[in-house]
Design a protein around this motif. Sequence first.
Motif, PDB file in Angstrom:
ATOM      1  N   PRO A 160      -4.861  -3.269  -3.949  1.00 42.18           N
ATOM      2  CA  PRO A 160      -6.221  -3.562  -4.522  1.00 42.18           C
ATOM      3  C   PRO A 160      -6.205  -2.809  -5.878  1.00 42.18           C
ATOM      4  CG  PRO A 160      -6.221  -1.730  -3.202  1.00 42.18           C
ATOM      5  CD  PRO A 160      -4.675  -2.248  -3.001  1.00 42.18           C
ATOM      6  N   ALA A 161      -6.909  -3.230  -6.890  1.00 40.72           N
ATOM      7  CA  ALA A 161      -7.218  -2.832  -8.254  1.00 40.72           C
ATOM      8  C   ALA A 161      -7.061  -1.112  -8.265  1.00 40.72           C
ATOM      9  CB  ALA A 161      -8.544  -3.257  -8.812  1.00 40.72           C
ATOM     10  N   LEU A 162      -5.948  -0.774  -9.247  1.00 39.18           N
ATOM     11  CA  LEU A 162      -5.950   0.589  -9.246  1.00 39.18           C
ATOM     12  C   LEU A 162      -6.445   1.130 -10.760  1.00 39.18           C
ATOM     13  CD1 LEU A 162      -1.858   0.684  -8.084  1.00 39.18           C
ATOM     14  CD2 LEU A 162      -4.210   1.408  -6.941  1.00 39.18           C
ATOM     15  N   PRO A 163      -7.096   2.393 -10.744  1.00 34.35           N
ATOM     16  CA  PRO A 163      -7.417   2.879 -11.973  1.00 34.35           C
ATOM     17  C   PRO A 163      -6.889   2.791 -13.229  1.00 34.35           C
ATOM     18  CG  PRO A 163      -7.956   4.571 -10.122  1.00 34.35           C
ATOM     19  CD  PRO A 163      -6.817   3.425  -9.720  1.00 34.35           C
ATOM     20  N   GLY A 164      -5.326   2.961 -12.805  1.00 35.62           N
ATOM     21  CA  GLY A 164      -4.732   3.158 -14.184  1.00 35.62           C
ATOM     22  C   GLY A 164      -4.643   1.562 -14.969  1.00 35.62           C
ATOM     23  N   GLU A 165      -4.987   0.456 -14.220  1.00 35.70           N
ATOM     24  CA  GLU A 165      -4.911  -0.846 -14.800  1.00 35.70           C
ATOM     25  C   GLU A 165      -5.875  -1.011 -16.112  1.00 35.70           C
ATOM     26  OE1 GLU A 165      -4.345  -4.138 -11.986  1.00 35.70           O
ATOM     27  OE2 GLU A 165      -4.635  -2.522 -10.439  1.00 35.70           O
ATOM     28  N   LYS A 166      -7.088  -0.243 -15.880  1.00 40.87           N
ATOM     29  CA  LYS A 166      -7.909  -0.430 -17.054  1.00 40.87           C
ATOM     30  C   LYS A 166      -7.085   0.093 -18.364  1.00 40.87           C
ATOM     31  CE  LYS A 166     -12.362   0.201 -14.461  1.00 40.87           C
ATOM     32  NZ  LYS A 166     -13.642   0.632 -14.374  1.00 40.87           N
ATOM     33  N   SER A 167      -6.542   1.162 -18.533  1.00 38.07           N
ATOM     34  CA  SER A 167      -6.020   1.538 -19.579  1.00 38.07           C
ATOM     35  C   SER A 167      -4.542   0.782 -19.927  1.00 38.07           C
ATOM     36  CB  SER A 167      -5.552   3.078 -19.494  1.00 38.07           C
ATOM     37  OG  SER A 167      -4.487   3.285 -18.316  1.00 38.07           O
ATOM     38  N   GLY A 168      -4.094   0.150 -18.752  1.00 35.07           N
ATOM     39  CA  GLY A 168      -2.828  -0.545 -19.230  1.00 35.07           C
ATOM     40  C   GLY A 168      -1.552   0.410 -18.848  1.00 35.07           C
ATOM     41  N   ARG A 169      -1.702   1.302 -18.134  1.00 32.48           N
ATOM     42  CA  ARG A 169      -0.494   2.204 -17.837  1.00 32.48           C
ATOM     43  C   ARG A 169      -0.041   1.371 -16.406  1.00 32.48           C
ATOM     44  NH1 ARG A 169      -0.059   6.097 -14.185  1.00 32.48           N
ATOM     45  NH2 ARG A 169      -2.141   6.006 -13.765  1.00 32.48           N
TER      46      ARG A 169
ATOM     47  N   GLY B 202       3.457   2.112 -14.462  1.00 38.29           N
ATOM     48  CA  GLY B 202       3.329   1.448 -13.062  1.00 38.29           C
ATOM     49  C   GLY B 202       3.249  -0.123 -13.072  1.00 38.29           C
ATOM     50  N   VAL B 203       3.824  -0.669 -12.208  1.00 35.24           N
ATOM     51  CA  VAL B 203       4.069  -1.943 -11.898  1.00 35.24           C
ATOM     52  C   VAL B 203       3.899  -2.606 -10.689  1.00 35.24           C
ATOM     53  CG1 VAL B 203       5.186  -4.420 -12.231  1.00 35.24           C
ATOM     54  CG2 VAL B 203       5.448  -2.356 -13.951  1.00 35.24           C
ATOM     55  N   VAL B 204       2.660  -3.396 -10.296  1.00 32.88           N
ATOM     56  CA  VAL B 204       2.384  -3.947  -8.851  1.00 32.88           C
ATOM     57  C   VAL B 204       2.890  -5.327  -8.956  1.00 32.88           C
ATOM     58  CG1 VAL B 204       0.545  -4.920  -7.675  1.00 32.88           C
ATOM     59  CG2 VAL B 204       0.130  -2.549  -9.096  1.00 32.88           C
TER      60      VAL B 204
ATOM     61  N   PRO C 245       0.918  -1.163  -0.059  1.00 31.18           N
ATOM     62  CA  PRO C 245      -0.021   0.077   0.038  1.00 31.18           C
ATOM     63  C   PRO C 245       0.729   1.109  -0.077  1.00 31.18           C
ATOM     64  CG  PRO C 245      -1.047  -1.691   1.374  1.00 31.18           C
ATOM     65  CD  PRO C 245       0.300  -2.322   0.831  1.00 31.18           C
ATOM     66  N   ASN C 246       1.911   1.260   0.451  1.00 27.12           N
ATOM     67  CA  ASN C 246       2.752   2.572   0.623  1.00 27.12           C
ATOM     68  C   ASN C 246       3.314   2.816  -0.493  1.00 27.12           C
ATOM     69  OD1 ASN C 246       4.610   0.384   0.859  1.00 27.12           O
ATOM     70  ND2 ASN C 246       5.983   1.491   2.562  1.00 27.12           N
TER      71      ASN C 246
END
Length: 275
Positions: free
Chosen positions: A236-245, A224-226, A212-213
Motif C-alpha cells: 500500500p501507499a507508504l509515507p515516504g512516497e510523498k517526499s519522493g524518497r 526505497g523502490v516498490v 509486505p515483508n
Amino acid sequence: MTTDYQPPQRPSGPRLIVFSDLDGTLLDHDSYSWAAAEPALGRMRALGIPLILASSKTAAEIAELRAEMGFDHAPAIVENGAGVLAPGAGALNDRSAHEKIRAALAELPAALRQGFTGFSDWSVAEVAQHTGLSPAQAELAARRQFSEPGLWTGSDAGRRAFEAALQAKGIEARQGGRYLTLSFGATKADRMAEITADYRSHPVTMALGDAPNDVEMIAMADHGVVVRNSHGPGIPALPGEKSGRITRTQRPGPEGWRLAVLERIAQEYEEEKEG
C-alpha cells in the motif's frame, strides 16, 4: 552462516549499496529469471556496487543465485531476515530453529494447524509443483534453517487466531509475495541496518521489494523502490512516497528493477562527478 552477523570493518567502501528482494522483484514471478535486470547488474559489478540479496529463500538457494549473479563477495539476508549468509559461504546444517517452529506447529489445536501447509508438509516434488521451481531448485528451497514458509487456506479469522497462537510462542508470521513465512523474529530491515553499519564510507542505501515483508527495508533505505506486483497483495501507499524518497516502478519484476537501479546509479555517480 549465523543469525548474529559480525563482519570485519572496512576502512573504505562503495558510494552506493543495493538491497533487493528476489521473487517478484529481481526475479521474474513466473520464470524466476533475472535476465531483464542484467544491464543494471553488469553496471553494478563494473562500479563495485554491492548487491545484498534479501529474501525468504534459504541460504542454499541464495548462495547459488548470488554466485551466478557475480556477487559472491557480498553478504546476503536469508529466510526473511532470520539469518545472514556471509560472503562466499554456503548453507550450514544447523536446523534447530526450524525444528522448534515445526514443534510449535505440531502443538497447535488441529482447527488452527489445518489451515496452514508449509514447505515441510510437502515432498520435494510437491515443493517443485507449488513453486514452479525445478526439482533441484526445490530441494534447495526445502533446506529450511530458520523459518517455515507456507500457504494459509483457512478463513481470515482463523489466520488471526493462528498467528496469535504462534506469537505467544515467540514466532512471527510475515506475508511475502507468495507465502506466509514463520520465524523467530528479525526482519530484512534489521539485517540491512547491521550490514550497512559495516561500511565506514556511510554509503547511500537503496532497497527494492514488492511485498509486505519488504516494507520496513524499503522504508529504512535512503531510496526505497516498490516494484510493481501484478500477482500478490503488493504494498500500500507508504509515507515516504510523498517526499519522493520512495518511488514505484511502472514495470514489474526485473524490468522495473533494471530501470530503477540504472536511474539511481546515474544520479549517484553523476552527483559524485559534480562534487
